[in-house]
Each structure stands twice: as C-alpha cells, then as structure tokens.
Design a protein around this motif. Structure first.
Motif, mmCIF file in Angstrom:
data_model
loop_
_atom_site.group_PDB
_atom_site.id
_atom_site.type_symbol
_atom_site.label_atom_id
_atom_site.label_comp_id
_atom_site.label_asym_id
_atom_site.label_seq_id
_atom_site.Cartn_x
_atom_site.Cartn_y
_atom_site.Cartn_z
ATOM 1 N N ARG A 185 0.852 -1.184 0.000
ATOM 2 C CA ARG A 185 0.000 0.000 0.000
ATOM 3 C C ARG A 185 0.887 1.233 0.000
ATOM 4 O O ARG A 185 1.942 1.252 0.641
ATOM 5 N N PRO A 186 0.497 2.272 -0.734
ATOM 6 C CA PRO A 186 1.304 3.492 -0.752
ATOM 7 C C PRO A 186 1.163 4.260 0.554
ATOM 8 O O PRO A 186 0.050 4.387 1.080
ATOM 9 N N VAL A 187 2.290 4.732 1.071
ATOM 10 C CA VAL A 187 2.262 5.511 2.313
ATOM 11 C C VAL A 187 2.778 6.931 2.136
ATOM 12 O O VAL A 187 2.600 7.768 3.025
ATOM 13 N N HIS A 188 3.454 7.217 1.024
ATOM 14 C CA HIS A 188 3.867 8.592 0.744
ATOM 15 C C HIS A 188 4.206 8.767 -0.737
ATOM 16 O O HIS A 188 4.324 7.791 -1.471
ATOM 17 N N HIS A 189 4.335 10.039 -1.113
ATOM 18 C CA HIS A 189 4.758 10.430 -2.452
ATOM 19 C C HIS A 189 6.161 11.005 -2.355
ATOM 20 O O HIS A 189 6.514 11.636 -1.353
ATOM 21 N N PHE A 190 6.956 10.814 -3.395
ATOM 22 C CA PHE A 190 8.284 11.410 -3.477
ATOM 23 C C PHE A 190 8.415 12.089 -4.839
ATOM 24 O O PHE A 190 7.760 11.712 -5.792
ATOM 25 N N GLY A 191 9.275 13.093 -4.924
ATOM 26 C CA GLY A 191 9.465 13.820 -6.182
ATOM 27 C C GLY A 191 8.232 14.612 -6.575
ATOM 28 O O GLY A 191 7.920 14.727 -7.751
ATOM 29 N N VAL A 192 7.561 15.170 -5.578
ATOM 30 C CA VAL A 192 6.273 15.828 -5.813
ATOM 31 C C VAL A 192 6.374 17.090 -6.664
ATOM 32 O O VAL A 192 5.360 17.570 -7.168
ATOM 33 N N GLU A 193 7.597 17.599 -6.857
ATOM 34 C CA GLU A 193 7.752 18.769 -7.725
ATOM 35 C C GLU A 193 7.347 18.452 -9.168
ATOM 36 O O GLU A 193 7.036 19.349 -9.935
ATOM 37 N N SER A 194 7.301 17.178 -9.516
ATOM 38 C CA SER A 194 6.926 16.760 -10.874
ATOM 39 C C SER A 194 5.614 15.975 -10.900
ATOM 40 O O SER A 194 5.292 15.340 -11.899
ATOM 41 N N MET A 195 4.885 16.001 -9.816
ATOM 42 C CA MET A 195 3.641 15.237 -9.715
ATOM 43 C C MET A 195 2.587 15.787 -10.660
ATOM 44 O O MET A 195 2.433 16.994 -10.795
ATOM 45 N N HIS A 196 1.865 14.901 -11.313
ATOM 46 C CA HIS A 196 0.746 15.256 -12.175
ATOM 47 C C HIS A 196 -0.536 14.915 -11.421
ATOM 48 O O HIS A 196 -1.008 13.773 -11.456
ATOM 49 N N GLU A 197 -1.076 15.893 -10.731
ATOM 50 C CA GLU A 197 -2.231 15.693 -9.851
ATOM 51 C C GLU A 197 -3.412 15.029 -10.568
ATOM 52 O O GLU A 197 -4.119 14.224 -9.975
#
Length: 147
Positions: free
Chosen positions: A103-115
């Motif tokens: 299960r995902p618990v966090h996001h990384f590299g959010v500066e490039s995240m495509h919401e």
C-alpha cells in the motif's frame, strides 16, 4: 512480520526473492522516474539489498551520476532503483508476483507530480475481456487471456 516474496520481469528471465518486513510502499513522481518508465509515476518498495536474492541479476544502467536502475534487457521491465553507496534499494511494486500486498504511504518527487493522474476513481473502467479485438488477438495467438 518478515515474509519472503518473489518477483521478476515480464519475460521471466530475471527473477528475485525479497524478504519484506511490512506492506509500506511509495510513489515516485520525479522526472527521472517518469523518463525511465514512460509513466507519470512509479510504485516502489524499499528493501535492504541484503534481503534480495537474484536468480539472475538484472542489467543495470547508471541513470545519473548518483544512481542506477536495474532492468531486464530482453523485455525492458524496470526492476530497481538504487544508490550504489546505500544498503537499501527500491524494487518496483509491479514486478512482485503479488503486488497487491503493498500500500502506498507517501509520495516522493512531488515537484513533478501530475495531480490529474492521482484520483481516477471517477473514470469509466473497462476489463480486458470486455474488448473483443483484444480478446480475439490473445485467443488467436495463445488461446487464452494473459494473467
């Protein structure tokens, strides 16, 4: 609790067994992962390198001056991300035989995240077996749908 899990590439040439200690994984959205996978993000499970046993080592590509990525040269499956000077590495969640364990618990590299790609719950859903053209291709070639 520690559990041994198996995984590998799409064609089966590269296989591994990893000891995992929890169900936590994460999504990386950095541009390097986007380019390396051709996707908008990639799901990773972080493990100790010592907890991974390879039946056949993947090929590795120095994707930057600080990191390398493991993959199968035959089918192209991305398998790992690692810093050579770290005792840990990431295995791609999709390469595990049972990826639903995580299960995902966090996001990384959010500066490039495509919401717009994160919450897709409102999109229409189609099963593979509902597309007659795809079903016909699989049946004509191998007599069954893929797993």
């Amino acid at each position: 609790m520690a559990e041994e899990m198996r995984g590998g590439c799409q064609c089966g040439r590269v296989r591994y067994t990893a000891t995992v200690h929890d169900d936590e994984a994460y999504l990386c959205h950095c541009r390097m992962c986007q380019r390396a996978t051709g996707g908008v993000s990639i799901a990773f499970k972080n493990v100790k390198k010592a907890d991974v046993r390879w039946e056949r080592e993947p090929e590795r590509y120095a994707s930057s001056p600080i990191a390398r990525r493991g993959f199968c040269y035959q089918c192209g499956t991305p398998l790992t991300f690692e810093f050579p000077d770290s005792e840990n590495m990431d295995l791609t969640v999709g390469s595990f035989d049972a990826p639903d364990r995580f299960r995902p618990v966090h996001h990384f590299g959010v500066e490039s995240m495509h919401e717009q790609w994160l919450d897709t719950t409102g999109l229409t859903r189609y099963r593979t077996d509902e597309n007659p053209n795809v079903v016909k291709r699989w049946m004509d070639k191998v007599g069954k749908l893929p797993d």
